[in-house]
Design a protein around this motif. Structure first.
Motif, PDB file in Angstrom:
ATOM      1  N   ILE A 317       0.847  -1.192   0.000  1.00 19.69           N
ATOM      2  CA  ILE A 317       0.000   0.000   0.000  1.00 19.69           C
ATOM      3  C   ILE A 317       0.886   1.247   0.000  1.00 19.69           C
ATOM      4  CG2 ILE A 317      -1.876  -1.193   1.179  1.00 19.69           C
ATOM      5  CD1 ILE A 317      -1.163   0.331   3.729  1.00 19.69           C
ATOM      6  N   PRO A 318       0.421   2.334  -0.645  1.00 12.59           N
ATOM      7  CA  PRO A 318       1.205   3.573  -0.659  1.00 12.59           C
ATOM      8  C   PRO A 318       1.219   4.215   0.726  1.00 12.59           C
ATOM      9  CG  PRO A 318      -0.960   3.989  -1.558  1.00 12.59           C
ATOM     10  CD  PRO A 318      -0.874   2.493  -1.331  1.00 12.59           C
ATOM     11  N   VAL A 319       2.228   5.051   0.970  1.00 11.19           N
ATOM     12  CA  VAL A 319       2.388   5.660   2.279  1.00 11.19           C
ATOM     13  C   VAL A 319       2.291   7.176   2.189  1.00 11.19           C
ATOM     14  CG1 VAL A 319       3.843   3.751   3.068  1.00 11.19           C
ATOM     15  CG2 VAL A 319       4.910   5.783   2.089  1.00 11.19           C
ATOM     16  N   VAL A 320       1.784   7.770   3.251  1.00 11.06           N
ATOM     17  CA  VAL A 320       1.891   9.209   3.462  1.00 11.06           C
ATOM     18  C   VAL A 320       2.771   9.364   4.693  1.00 11.06           C
ATOM     19  CG1 VAL A 320       0.668  11.320   4.056  1.00 11.06           C
ATOM     20  CG2 VAL A 320      -0.355   9.704   2.433  1.00 11.06           C
ATOM     21  N   ALA A 321       3.964   9.923   4.508  1.00  6.08           N
ATOM     22  CA  ALA A 321       4.986   9.881   5.551  1.00  6.08           C
ATOM     23  C   ALA A 321       5.610  11.248   5.797  1.00  6.08           C
ATOM     24  CB  ALA A 321       6.080   8.880   5.168  1.00  6.08           C
ATOM     25  N   SER A 322       6.159  11.396   6.995  1.00 10.65           N
ATOM     26  CA  SER A 322       6.866  12.632   7.356  1.00 10.65           C
ATOM     27  C   SER A 322       8.041  12.872   6.413  1.00 10.65           C
ATOM     28  CB  SER A 322       7.379  12.533   8.792  1.00 10.65           C
ATOM     29  OG  SER A 322       6.325  12.308   9.698  1.00 10.65           O
ATOM     30  N   ASP A 323       8.230  14.115   6.048  1.00 11.74           N
ATOM     31  CA  ASP A 323       9.305  14.474   5.126  1.00 11.74           C
ATOM     32  C   ASP A 323      10.606  14.683   5.905  1.00 11.74           C
ATOM     33  OD1 ASP A 323      10.825  15.214   3.005  1.00 11.74           O
ATOM     34  OD2 ASP A 323       9.785  17.095   2.586  1.00 11.74           O
ATOM     35  N   PHE A 324      11.237  13.566   6.291  1.00 15.83           N
ATOM     36  CA  PHE A 324      12.538  13.579   6.935  1.00 15.83           C
ATOM     37  C   PHE A 324      13.586  13.146   5.907  1.00 15.83           C
ATOM     38  CE2 PHE A 324      10.223  12.125  11.068  1.00 15.83           C
ATOM     39  CZ  PHE A 324       9.741  13.408  11.247  1.00 15.83           C
ATOM     40  N   PRO A 325      14.801  13.675   5.961  1.00 13.24           N
ATOM     41  CA  PRO A 325      15.823  13.315   4.965  1.00 13.24           C
ATOM     42  C   PRO A 325      16.048  11.811   4.834  1.00 13.24           C
ATOM     43  CG  PRO A 325      16.542  15.206   6.241  1.00 13.24           C
ATOM     44  CD  PRO A 325      15.264  14.732   6.879  1.00 13.24           C
ATOM     45  N   TYR A 326      16.131  11.109   5.958  1.00 15.27           N
ATOM     46  CA  TYR A 326      16.379   9.671   5.918  1.00 15.27           C
ATOM     47  C   TYR A 326      15.219   8.954   5.231  1.00 15.27           C
ATOM     48  CZ  TYR A 326      17.648   5.024   7.760  1.00 15.27           C
ATOM     49  OH  TYR A 326      17.986   3.696   7.912  1.00 15.27           O
ATOM     50  N   TRP A 327      13.992   9.328   5.593  1.00 16.99           N
ATOM     51  CA  TRP A 327      12.810   8.699   5.010  1.00 16.99           C
ATOM     52  C   TRP A 327      12.667   9.060   3.538  1.00 16.99           C
ATOM     53  CZ3 TRP A 327       8.179   8.675   8.898  1.00 16.99           C
ATOM     54  CH2 TRP A 327       8.645   8.330  10.175  1.00 16.99           C
ATOM     55  N   ARG A 328      13.088  10.287   3.188  1.00 20.07           N
ATOM     56  CA  ARG A 328      12.997  10.731   1.800  1.00 20.07           C
ATOM     57  C   ARG A 328      13.788   9.813   0.881  1.00 20.07           C
ATOM     58  NH1 ARG A 328      15.326  16.069   1.903  1.00 20.07           N
ATOM     59  NH2 ARG A 328      13.601  16.505   3.334  1.00 20.07           N
ATOM     60  N   GLY A 329      14.916   9.324   1.391  1.00 23.09           N
ATOM     61  CA  GLY A 329      15.744   8.430   0.600  1.00 23.09           C
ATOM     62  C   GLY A 329      15.061   7.117   0.261  1.00 23.09           C
ATOM     63  N   ILE A 330      14.037   6.765   1.019  1.00 21.83           N
ATOM     64  CA  ILE A 330      13.277   5.550   0.724  1.00 21.83           C
ATOM     65  C   ILE A 330      12.048   5.869  -0.123  1.00 21.83           C
ATOM     66  CG2 ILE A 330      11.958   3.635   1.732  1.00 21.83           C
ATOM     67  CD1 ILE A 330      13.779   3.821   4.180  1.00 21.83           C
ATOM     68  N   VAL A 331      11.234   6.808   0.359  1.00 24.92           N
ATOM     69  CA  VAL A 331       9.950   7.085  -0.299  1.00 24.92           C
ATOM     70  C   VAL A 331      10.150   7.651  -1.700  1.00 24.92           C
ATOM     71  CG1 VAL A 331       7.802   8.401  -0.155  1.00 24.92           C
ATOM     72  CG2 VAL A 331       8.786   7.399   1.914  1.00 24.92           C
ATOM     73  N   GLU A 332      11.037   8.629  -1.851  1.00 22.45           N
ATOM     74  CA  GLU A 332      11.260   9.211  -3.170  1.00 22.45           C
ATOM     75  C   GLU A 332      12.026   8.259  -4.069  1.00 22.45           C
ATOM     76  OE1 GLU A 332      11.142  14.036  -2.426  1.00 22.45           O
ATOM     77  OE2 GLU A 332      13.064  13.062  -2.814  1.00 22.45           O
ATOM     78  N   GLU A 333      13.028   7.618  -3.524  1.00 24.12           N
ATOM     79  CA  GLU A 333      13.845   6.713  -4.329  1.00 24.12           C
ATOM     80  C   GLU A 333      13.015   5.561  -4.892  1.00 24.12           C
ATOM     81  OE1 GLU A 333      17.376   5.400  -6.133  1.00 24.12           O
ATOM     82  OE2 GLU A 333      17.018   7.254  -5.021  1.00 24.12           O
TER      83      GLU A 333
END
Length: 409
Positions: A317-333
């Motif tokens: 399922i898709p996620v709506v997640a906090s825009d943290f640099p570490y998390w960005r590397g997963i969600v955007e990538e």
């Protein structure tokens, strides 16, 4: 392996006993936690289960009232204590008493409050592992229950405690690279808290998208608290179509917060399940369409591994997640969801409603996330790290070895 600058009596004997016993019998491993629930995902579902499946005799001392055996792991109950002081002054001594009676080859400690037990457990000839789940010295700086003037002193104490763990334990397991930096590199292994694939858990993966089990549900699974974004999630519901509901599962902290939440207007659109088992939590996620993880930007979360995010990805399922640099590397990538300001309910709500309106886009993101878990962010790969480290301590040739299979779609 001991630090020679510290007194030999502090550490007791070497690991020779472990290596001798392992050649004649399966090593006995005892995991200990007084702070985590006995069915904890990392402790029981992943580490204990993996070791048991690999031929170790595994026992777990943890907070529960009932003695039982699960996944071949024998659970020794330590009655849960209310409050940190009682847990440390009563729970820890009880756990130590049980642990010393088990005469284990390896003791695996999961809580900072257990670190002082390491020298005592080593004196039996056993190896001791400390499992650092979080970056405690940083996290205490944001602990709401500590008066602000005391937090720097608490952080210094936590840093000293971690230093002691690094030199009183034979090995340290760290949940992230950030946590690993707190310990000596030559005796530290990073074992990330990546999710298990459904094949690993149930024997097969159920494609809930294909068989139509998805419902118009947003889901959040985990501890429910102010700093984990509960009020923002509720406020964001006004941007969702009326047919959508929010599924919440997990303990509310503090418990008194629940009364306040029930007075919120959006609570009428919430299905609250309270504390559920890991399997039940996974099923709740599997029948939902969007996973939410909007943790606040505190030291505890910004650099932490987003386990909930990965568990949502594992269920496709898709996620709506906090825009943290570490998390960005997963969600955007991986193109598996949307990043938002976790303190802005309007932005959160617009991201949620956007995914609700564009089902094809949402399903594509969910498939991308699932693929990333299968190919990279899965427990099967981390399990190999765990078993390799255990093999170095015990000399035991586990039955799984390095040939663990990773499920592929």
């Amino acid at each position: 392996m001991c630090n020679r600058r510290l007194p030999r009596v502090l550490f007791g004997r070497s690991v020779a006993r472990v290596q001798r016993s392992a050649t004649n019998n399966r090593p006995r491993v005892v995991h200990i936690s007084t702070a985590h629930p006995w069915e904890d995902n990392r402790i029981l579902q992943r580490e204990c289960r993996a070791l048991s499946q690999s031929g170790y005799r595994v026992e777990l001392i943890a907070g529960t009232e009932v003695e039982r055996e699960v996944y071949g792991v024998h659970i020794h109950p330590v009655p849960p204590e209310r409050g940190r002081f009682r847990r440390i002054t009563r729970g820890v001594p009880r756990a130590l008493l049980i642990a010393r009676g088990r005469r284990a080859d390896v003791y695996h400690l999961h809580d900072p409050e257990l670190i002082p037990l390491a020298p005592l457990l080593r004196r039996s000839g056993a190896s001791v592992i400390f499992d650092a789940h979080e970056d405690l010295p940083n996290q205490v700086l944001d602990k709401h229950y500590l008066p602000r003037p005391t937090r720097k002193a608490a952080a210094a104490f936590a840093k000293a405690l971690y230093w002691f763990a690094g030199y009183s334990c034979h090995q340290v397991i760290a949940a992230t690279n950030t946590v690993a930096n707190r310990f000596p590199s030559h005796r530290t292994t990073v074992v990330r808290n990546y999710p298990q694939l459904r094949q690993d858990v149930e024997g097969e993966y159920a494609d809930t998208t294909a068989n139509g089990l998805r419902r118009n549900l947003l889901v959040y699974v985990g501890e429910i608290s102010v700093d984990r974004g509960i009020y923002e999630m509720l406020a964001a519901m006004k941007y969702m179509p009326e047919s959508w509901r929010l599924t919440l599962a997990g303990p509310v902290h503090p418990p008194t917060l629940l009364d306040s939440l029930r007075r919120e207007a959006a609570w009428g659109r919430v299905d609250y399940y309270g504390h559920v088992s890991p399997g039940e939590a996974r099923n709740l996620v599997a029948r939902s369409r969007i996973g939410i993880v909007v943790l606040h930007p505190t030291r505890a979360y910004v650099d932490a591994l987003p386990t909930k995010l990965l568990e949502y990805m594992a269920e496709g399922i898709p996620v709506v997640a906090s825009d943290f640099p570490y998390w960005r590397g997963i969600v955007e990538e991986e193109s598996c969801g949307l990043l938002v300001d976790p303190l802005d309910p309007k932005v959160i709500g617009e991201a949620m409603s956007g995914l609700a309106a564009e089902q094809a886009r949402a399903e594509e993101m969910g498939a991308n996330g699932r693929r990333a878990i299968v190919e990279e962010f899965n427990w099967g790969r981390e399990k190999i790290r765990l078993l390799t480290m255990y093999r170095s301590l015990t000399g035991f040739d586990d039955i799984c070895g390095d040939d663990d299979e990773v499920e592929h779609d």
